[in-house]
Motif scaffolding. Structure first.
Motif, PDB file in Angstrom:
ATOM      1  N   ASP A   1       0.702  -0.886  -0.138  1.00 17.82           N
ATOM      2  CA  ASP A   1       0.196  -0.107   0.141  1.00 17.82           C
ATOM      3  C   ASP A   1       1.193   1.408  -0.282  1.00 17.82           C
ATOM      4  OD1 ASP A   1       0.991  -0.570   2.620  1.00 17.82           O
ATOM      5  OD2 ASP A   1      -0.720   0.439   4.022  1.00 17.82           O
TER       6      ASP A   1
ATOM      7  N   ASP B   1       3.266  -7.499   0.441  1.00 17.73           N
ATOM      8  CA  ASP B   1       2.434  -6.682   1.848  1.00 17.73           C
ATOM      9  C   ASP B   1       2.126  -7.374   2.456  1.00 17.73           C
ATOM     10  OD1 ASP B   1       3.323  -4.848   3.806  1.00 17.73           O
ATOM     11  OD2 ASP B   1       2.547  -3.126   3.742  1.00 17.73           O
TER      12      ASP B   1
ATOM     13  N   LEU C   1       0.269  -6.313   6.251  1.00 16.62           N
ATOM     14  CA  LEU C   1      -0.747  -5.016   6.473  1.00 16.62           C
ATOM     15  C   LEU C   1      -1.177  -3.533   5.186  1.00 16.62           C
ATOM     16  CD1 LEU C   1      -2.164  -4.122   9.386  1.00 16.62           C
ATOM     17  CD2 LEU C   1      -0.200  -2.640   9.412  1.00 16.62           C
TER      18      LEU C   1
ATOM     19  N   THR D   1       6.851  -7.377   4.777  1.00 20.51           N
ATOM     20  CA  THR D   1       6.429  -6.651   5.709  1.00 20.51           C
ATOM     21  C   THR D   1       7.210  -5.944   6.737  1.00 20.51           C
ATOM     22  OG1 THR D   1       4.130  -6.432   6.695  1.00 20.51           O
ATOM     23  CG2 THR D   1       5.416  -8.769   7.232  1.00 20.51           C
ATOM     24  N   GLY D   2       6.629  -5.328   7.406  1.00 17.70           N
ATOM     25  CA  GLY D   2       7.127  -4.676   8.278  1.00 17.70           C
ATOM     26  C   GLY D   2       6.819  -4.815   9.825  1.00 17.70           C
TER      27      GLY D   2
ATOM     28  N   ALA E   1       6.375  -0.118  14.901  1.00 14.53           N
ATOM     29  CA  ALA E   1       7.820  -0.258  13.685  1.00 14.53           C
ATOM     30  C   ALA E   1       7.363  -0.424  12.293  1.00 14.53           C
ATOM     31  CB  ALA E   1       7.655  -1.804  14.397  1.00 14.53           C
ATOM     32  N   HIS E   2       5.742  -0.419  12.209  1.00  9.72           N
ATOM     33  CA  HIS E   2       5.455  -0.662  10.863  1.00  9.72           C
ATOM     34  C   HIS E   2       6.476   0.442   9.828  1.00  9.72           C
ATOM     35  CE1 HIS E   2       3.116  -0.805   7.493  1.00  9.72           C
ATOM     36  NE2 HIS E   2       3.333  -2.109   7.055  1.00  9.72           N
TER      37      HIS E   2
ATOM     38  N   ASN F   1       9.720   1.203   9.580  1.00  9.91           N
ATOM     39  CA  ASN F   1      10.288   0.498   9.216  1.00  9.91           C
ATOM     40  C   ASN F   1      10.305   0.879   7.751  1.00  9.91           C
ATOM     41  OD1 ASN F   1      12.007  -1.024  11.179  1.00  9.91           O
ATOM     42  ND2 ASN F   1      10.672  -2.949  11.378  1.00  9.91           N
ATOM     43  N   THR F   2       8.853   0.931   7.606  1.00 11.63           N
ATOM     44  CA  THR F   2       8.481   1.557   6.036  1.00 11.63           C
ATOM     45  C   THR F   2       9.348   2.979   5.476  1.00 11.63           C
ATOM     46  OG1 THR F   2       6.304   0.627   6.087  1.00 11.63           O
ATOM     47  CG2 THR F   2       6.455   2.448   4.440  1.00 11.63           C
TER      48      THR F   2
END
Lengths: 133, 778
Positions: free
Chosen positions: A11, A62, A64, A90-91, B479-480, B483-484
């Motif tokens: 996304d 990804d 999420l 993915t993170g 975190a996401h 990290n992104t």
């Protein structure tokens, strides 16, 4: 033009551009490279490619995302195209979701963000080799 | 049951047992004895009546007979004397002879007086009337000059001496003219003697005629009525009974009362009317008879009547009266009255009644005594049982009743003792059970306490878990989010270095080979690429690629696919005409490749910049969040800042899928616990996003309302079904699958809002769910 495509789903547009550049750089014009911002769009792309006679051989997704999550999407893809190489990039992801994807989508690999280009490319490459063997 | 029975039962129910036992017993005896006494009294009364009337009738008859014989005597004497005259035995003109004759005759008949009067007023007679002289002979004749001489007599009837002289004309007497007038034997009226007025007498006159019918003499026999009184007085009827004889006009003839039947008025005797009798009983009887009959002449036959009269010192009582008319053929017409007071007979009866009453009392006393003894005999064991039962009721269970009796009460006592034993046993058992129960209860209370502690601890754990979950979610999101951009930067750096290398390799030969026109066109392409929007979506880019490909193909350009791919990546959607010669040149692929490589340098630099900004924003939000350490004190804080922090931290979770609309009015900061409120916003926003499945509209409005701040968080999710709307704030209520949610989120939200003295409400329908929070400015 190649008849095989690698599809990236995330996304985040920035992520998609980077991925496409990296994959393009590594695999050159051997494949067609497509990106989609959601699972729904991914399916549109898959349909469009199918019309042009292009077959998806690998998907980097990804987890999420708004709407359909990565695990769900990969499982759906696997149901229709069992041979597609699936990679989850993915993170953050639910451990159960990953395990589910391993089990039901024959997940090839799970790579955490931020990712290392070489690792990702080696992973895709090993997936494609497995496909060809 | 009738009301009478009810009342009786109540009465008996209230009475003591002994009373209930004795009372009927006594009642029976009193009833029986009283009835017997009453009947015997009544019988006695009847007997008295019978006896009284029998006695009176007998008395009346006796008086009748006496009167018959007594009053017949004068006429008999007169007859004898008349016969003697006719036979010449009695020389009427010889006073000596007639005087002796009458004296002799008196020896036989002993009447008051026997005498004879001649038409020439000569008179001879004998009688006892002069006081102290015994029987005297009276003479009135020519030879003594028609004086009345009274001679005393000896035992042979010879005259002894002249003792008294008086003036007396026989023709003046009642009997003389009466006899001449009727020419037969007659009674004179009752009268008092002139010389001795105490002598109330009646005379029988008898005229004697010769063969030619010439009057020779009138014979006279006088009877003293006091003799009748004496007779009446001697009749022993009853102690208080009275007998008297009256004429039809009420004048007394004789009476059993020893009184004079006359009274003196101016030295003259007057006869006494029975109304004026000295005897109260006679007087009362007279009054009653007068009242009852009015005129005594009406009484023609024997009458029996009663009346009430109170004699002095006595109580009012009945008086029995019998009136018997008595007549003779010579004209006497009297009434014989017998009066008997009831008391003369009641004495015995009353004595009997007293005896009866005494007997009744004695019987009653004995009956009561026996009743009491019986009642005591019956109730004593019951009382003892009752006392024992009361003791047991009071908790004193060790009760024994020793009755020593073989009857039903004895059995009752034994049963009672058995019952008492069992009760005691049961009680002991119960007590031990109770003790056990108390122990169990204590144990239970202990368990309960432990359980409560455990629940409390578990609840705290759950609350903590909920916090941790929320934190975990947050951390994951962060975190996401971090990290992104980091991933982007990393790959962008790689891309940059690759792009630079490629440019270094591609550009020198390109610059060397291209004509100045182509070179100018190359720079035009770069300029177009630089000015192209970089924010094309993948869809737009694909569309652009398609358009470019068609356009290139239409212009007869070869490698249209390759060219369109790279041009679309650069975002070139402008008119391609200025660079068309370049695209049609033989070096077109390397030219566009080089242009893309150069634009990639620009794009990646741009991406690095954007990513750094994004990471910085996240860090800033996190710093905000971390600053909200719980201090335990309320501080002034902006609600909008808190909500924005949460939105920033959660940004990664909704990104482009959720359209956030913020309508913030300018509101003052409020006194609050900011860290806790952030938990509220995090919970509500997270719920909203999850309810929309990360796609839809999220509206957040802040406004001032009353003296507080209202926050409305509205999502376009599927909504909360009405049946669970009321339950969503309950602890542990969750619609998420087991294990995914603690169900504490909204409970914690509610608690935090209550802690701030605020309110939270929910209104939901499909596509529109609004949580409204109101917090006082404080």
């Amino acid at each position: 033009m190649s008849s095989q495509a690698i599809l990236c789903v995330d996304d985040e547009q920035i992520v998609l551009w980077n991925l496409r550049d990296q994959i393009t750089r590594n695999f050159g014009d051997r494949f067609v490279y497509e990106v989609a911002e959601s699972a729904d769009e991914a399916w549109e792309v898959i349909e469009d490619l199918a019309e042009d006679g292009v077959k998806i051989i690998a998907i980097v997704s990804d987890w999420l995302m708004p709407g359909t999550k990565g695990d769900e999407f990969l499982i759906q893809v696997h149901d229709r195209f069992p041979n597609v190489v699936t990679v989850m990039l993915t993170g953050q992801a639910d451990r159960e979701a990953i395990e589910r994807t391993y089990q039901f989508a024959n997940l090839h690999a799970y790579i955490a963000k931020p990712w290392d280009e070489t690792t990702l490319m080696d992973t895709i490459r090993s997936g494609l080799e497995k496909l060809n063997s | 049951m009738t009301s009478l029975q009810k009342k009786l039962n109540q009465l008996i129910g209230r009475s003591k047992l002994s009373t209930v036992l004795i009372a009927p017993f006594v009642l029976q005896i009193v009833g029986a004895v009283g009835l017997v006494g009453y009947l015997s009294f009544e019988n006695g009364q009847q007997a008295v009546n019978d006896l009284a009337y029998q006695l009176m009738t007998k008395t009346s008859n006796l008086v009748d007979q006496h009167l018959d014989s007594y009053l017949a005597t004068p006429h008999l004497i007169n007859k004898i004397n008349a016969n003697a005259i006719k036979l010449g035995q009695l020389k009427i003109n010889d006073p000596e002879a007639t005087g002796r004759y009458f004296w002799k005759q008196q020896q036989i008949f002993n009447v008051s007086y026997i005498g004879m009067a001649l038409p020439n007023t000569q008179f001879t007679g004998a009688g006892t009337w002069l006081k102290g002289q015994g029987m005297t002979i009276d003479e009135r004749s020519a030879r003594i000059g028609y004086k009345n001489n009274v001679y005393s007599t000896d035992s042979q009837g010879n005259r002894k001496k002249l003792v008294y002289v008086y003036d007396y004309n026989p023709k003046d007497e009642d009997w003389y003219p009466k006899a001449i007038k009727s020419k037969k034997t007659v009674w004179s009226a009752v009268f008092n003697w002139d010389e001795t007025p105490e002598f109330v007498a009646i005379d029988a006159g008898y005229p004697v005629y010769d063969d030619r019918g010439q009057l020779l003499a009138v014979l006279d026999v006088s009877l003293l009525l006091s003799n009748i009184s004496q007779f009446l007085g001697k009749l022993n009827i009853s102690p208080s009974a009275k007998v008297f004889i009256i004429e039809r006009d009420g004048l007394l003839i004789a009476s059993s009362n020893p009184e004079k039947p006359y009274k003196l008025v101016n030295d003259k005797a007057e006869r006494l009317n029975y109304l004026n009798s000295q005897d109260p009983l006679i007087r009362a009887t007279a009054a009653h008879l007068n009242q009852n009959f009015g005129n005594l002449k009406q009484i023609q036959k024997r009458q029996q009547i009663e009346f009430k009269f109170k004699t002095s010192g006595e109580w009012v009582q009945r008086q029995f009266v019998e009136i018997t008319p008595w007549r003779d053929k010579y004209g006497l017409d009297w009434l014989v009255v017998v009066v008997v007071p009831e008391s003369d007979f009641m004495g015995k009866i009353h004595a009997n009644t007293r005896t009866t009453i005494l007997l009744c009392m004695t019987a009653l006393a004995i009956a009561v005594l026996i009743g009491i003894l019986t009642a005591r005999w019956v109730t004593n064991p019951i009382v003892r049982l009752n006392n024992a039962a009361k003791e047991i009721a009071a908790g004193n269970l060790e009760q024994k009743v020793e009755l020593q009796r073989g009857d039903e009460l004895g059995e009752l006592g034994e049963s009672f003792n058995t019952m008492s034993d069992r009760l005691q046993a049961s009680f002991n058992e119960m007590r031990s059970l109770n003790t056990a129960l108390s122990e169990s209860q204590a144990q239970l209370a202990q368990y309960n306490l432990t359980l409560e502690e455990q629940v409390e601890r578990r609840t705290q754990e759950l609350i903590h878990a909920e916090k941790m979950a929320a934190l975990g979610q947050l951390v994951a999101g962060i975190a996401h989010e971090i990290n992104t951009p980091l991933g982007v930067i990393q790959s962008a750096i790689g891309n940059l270095s690759v792009a630079l290398n490629q440019s270094m390799q591609q550009l020198p030969p390109l610059f060397h080979e291209l004509s100045p026109e182509r070179l100018a066109e190359f720079f035009t392409l770069l300029e177009i690429a630089r000015q192209s929007p970089t924010t094309l979506s993948t869809r737009e880019e694909r569309q652009l690629k398609r358009t470019l490909k068609q356009s290139l193909a239409a212009s007869g350009v070869e490698n249209a696919d390759f060219l369109a791919d790279n041009l679309s990546k650069m975002g070139i959607n402008a008119n391609l005409d200025p660079i068309m010669p370049l695209l049609q040149s033989p070096e077109r692929k390397s030219i566009v490749q080089a242009a893309y490589t150069l634009s990639a340098v620009q794009n990646n630099s741009q991406n690095i910049k954007l990513s750094v900004e994004r990471a910085a924003r996240i860090v800033f939000a996190l710093k905000n969040y971390a600053r909200q350490t719980p201090t335990g004190e309320m501080v002034k804080a902006s609600i909008a800042d808190g909500i924005d922090t949460v939105l920033s931290l959660y940004h990664g979770q909704f990104k482009r899928g959720v359209e956030v609309t913020k309508t913030y009015a300018d509101v003052p900061p409020i006194s609050c616990y900011p860290d806790e409120l952030i938990q509220v916003w995090a919970n509500l926003i997270n719920n909203a996003i999850q309810a929309m499945s990360y796609r839809g509209e999220l509206a957040i409005a802040i406004s001032q309302k009353d003296s507080g701040v209202a926050v409305e968080i509205t999502d376009s999710g599927s909504g909360i079904p009405p049946e669970i709307q009321e339950r969503i704030f309950e602890p542990f209520f969750t619609t998420k699958p087991l294990g995914e949610g603690s169900g504490l989120g909204l409970d914690i939200v509610r608690k935090i809002i209550e802690k701030h003295h605020g309110e939270i409400t929910v209104a939901s329908q499909p596509g529109h769910t609004k949580f409204s929070v109101w917090l006082p400015i404080g």
